[in-house]
Design a protein around this motif. Sequence first.
Motif, PDB file in Angstrom:
ATOM      1  N   ALA A 213       0.817  -1.213   0.000  1.00  0.00           N
ATOM      2  CA  ALA A 213       0.000   0.000   0.000  1.00  0.00           C
ATOM      3  C   ALA A 213       0.852   1.265   0.000  1.00  0.00           C
ATOM      4  O   ALA A 213       0.359   2.341  -0.365  1.00  0.00           O
ATOM      5  N   VAL A 214       2.109   1.158   0.390  1.00  0.00           N
ATOM      6  CA  VAL A 214       2.963   2.344   0.488  1.00  0.00           C
ATOM      7  C   VAL A 214       4.123   2.324  -0.491  1.00  0.00           C
ATOM      8  O   VAL A 214       4.795   3.334  -0.669  1.00  0.00           O
ATOM      9  N   THR A 215       4.385   1.192  -1.135  1.00  0.00           N
ATOM     10  CA  THR A 215       5.476   1.120  -2.109  1.00  0.00           C
ATOM     11  C   THR A 215       5.196  -0.018  -3.089  1.00  0.00           C
ATOM     12  O   THR A 215       4.335  -0.865  -2.830  1.00  0.00           O
ATOM     13  N   ASP A 216       5.909  -0.020  -4.200  1.00  0.00           N
ATOM     14  CA  ASP A 216       5.744  -1.091  -5.182  1.00  0.00           C
ATOM     15  C   ASP A 216       6.344  -2.384  -4.639  1.00  0.00           C
ATOM     16  O   ASP A 216       7.478  -2.393  -4.150  1.00  0.00           O
ATOM     17  N   VAL A 217       5.585  -3.461  -4.733  1.00  0.00           N
ATOM     18  CA  VAL A 217       6.036  -4.789  -4.323  1.00  0.00           C
ATOM     19  C   VAL A 217       5.887  -5.721  -5.521  1.00  0.00           C
ATOM     20  O   VAL A 217       4.841  -5.731  -6.180  1.00  0.00           O
ATOM     21  N   ALA A 218       6.921  -6.506  -5.804  1.00  0.00           N
ATOM     22  CA  ALA A 218       6.930  -7.371  -6.978  1.00  0.00           C
ATOM     23  C   ALA A 218       5.810  -8.395  -6.906  1.00  0.00           C
ATOM     24  O   ALA A 218       5.444  -8.883  -5.831  1.00  0.00           O
TER      25      ALA A 218
END
Length: 718
Positions: A213-218
Amino acid sequence: MSRLLYRLGRAAALRPWRFIVVWLALVAAVAGFAGVAGGALHDDYTLAGTGSQRATDLLRARFPALSGADARVVVHAKSGTVDRAGLAAAAGELRKLPHVSEVGPAQPSRDGATALLTVRYSVPVTDLAPGETLDLLRSATGGLKAAGYQVEFGGQVPENVTAPGGVAEAIGIAAALVILLLAFGSVVAAGLPLAVALAGLGAGVSGITLVAAVTDVATTAPTLATMVGLGVGIDYALFILTRHREGLAAGLDVPEAAGRAIATAGMSVLFAGFTVLLALCGLVLSRVPVFMTMGFTTGLVVAATVLSALTLLPAVLGLAGRRVLRRRDRAAGAAITVESPRVRRWAGHVGRHPWPWLLAASVLMLALAAPALGMRTWPSDASSEPASNTVRQAYDIVADAYGPGANGPLLVAVDLERTDPGVLPGLGERLARTHGVAAVAPPLTSPGGDAAVITVTPDYGPQDARVTGLVDRIRADALPPGAEITGLTATYVDLSRMLSDRLWPVIGVVVATSFVMLMIVFRSLVAPLKAAVMNLLSIGAAYGVLTAVFQWGWGAESLGLPHSVPVSSFILLLLFAVLFGVSMDYEVFLLSRVREEWLLHGDARGSVTSGLAATGRVISSAALIMVAVFLGFAADPGLVIKQMGVGLAVAVALDATVVRLVLVPATMSLLGRANWWLPGPLARVLPDIDLHGGGAPAGASAGAPAGAAGREHEPSRA
């Protein structure tokens, strides 16, 4: 630290429901919060400093219609030709879809039996929901399918759709349960490690959704984290449970046995988990965002499984009481045979004949690693998908109708503020004359007139080894200042080189930090150095087996692949980081028991034999569980996870057999007392860490055997 762990374990066993309720509430709260506020998974393949990234940035700024994601609608008539009116109607429907910036003119093949519609989006593929977007593409082209044409989909958006998971996890869990039942002979004892691991896994995976929700995750991060977390979580609980059963067999009551198990085996679990986290932190040095997220999300799950093993497990052990023992062993005074006589005899034999076994095992490991010298790393493309997959069918149809290079066109982006527009015709001619180029399209100029794009179709498919040389030739011989080359194939070239260049810094940092940690824990320079060398041998052998199985094709078809494929570029870094940490787990568990015997008796060779005999069964069971879990993930449809599963399974199997049963007793028998050598000045500044929870006799220093205790100070408890 061991005293704190003892009190924690005993308190949890005495008041089990308090800890269990807290854990249930924690898992439910994190899962609920993730469902409400969690984010979607996105891959971020930003390659800072590369030519392909500079070209992509130029297009995003000045030619956004060509900078976003793309999808290809491949229409094939099994007989006759494709109707142009139907194609025009489908193109009109495609232009109405969300985020579609352009639908190119239909490109018919020479025989007219195939047509290609290219759909371009105004946003990158990471900003789209691939599954929903693919459904919209199917809906918009439903008229073509109803007319009897074969309609398949390729390009970035369809290739980013992941198949539903769950099968690999189910295989691993079922195999682990069977192994635990055979090892313990008790349903309760078999179920506890699995339940505790799943609790930690549930909290950790829900945490990944919150991080998204706060950063891009693969998109592959949860699967990778589940694979590693499930394996290490069961193993951590297994080691503590085994020590707890020893305490019960020795006549301790349940809370006391649980407290001592957490103080001893739990201490090893704590440092083993910390070693895995250190190794995963090495992925930060890749400077590729997708790898960095894989590292810290997997670390989050590992940390959660360590926490569950240290807090939830003693609580359920207190609740289970003596039911963790076999029914026939529950009588007072019943003994549990922890030591393996067979392993003791074997370790003694290797210790008496170290040189032949050391040479034989080394030759075997180096022979398995040898194929890695010819390893070619390359990201997977649609040609590696099963024949039934729409992206694979689209790939095959395009290759047959337009040539293999049409599946991986190159884009030359030209900054017309730095380059005279008059060079564009000559640039197109130079590109067309470049060896390996099949076709060059006329240049397209941006609406502002400040950028241009030329599409180049190679002679080779995206996975062809010759495409790297083509990209290099274009960059060296054809491009003027202000021009860069991008496209999926050029990005693959840059990604593979970047990851290969970053491999050695990652290896150096991970090995160095792990060495320092083990030096502090075991108060030795030789033992950590030996551990690092052994782990590097296991990793090298895993690389070699991966090369033979996938690149040489010795087992590709049996794993569900249509043909041999290069080793994924992602594997070099991912496999090293994960495997180095996992292999160090076994090193910590084994060496902690060997050192405990060394401190008690001062017999260098005998301590190795006793340590192996005491841990042989539990390490073998733990390794078998990990191998089963990792092989289960070899059934995953994703190539990266499939190759990770095979590589980890091979390395753990070798680590638990060749390394632990041959190389370790051979080298430690040859080194003798030198295994625990530590210079005096260094010994005085390093902290004393009691890894045995009071297992060392009073008066024994952390680095000397009991017989030397009178000459050393008593170690403080860290």
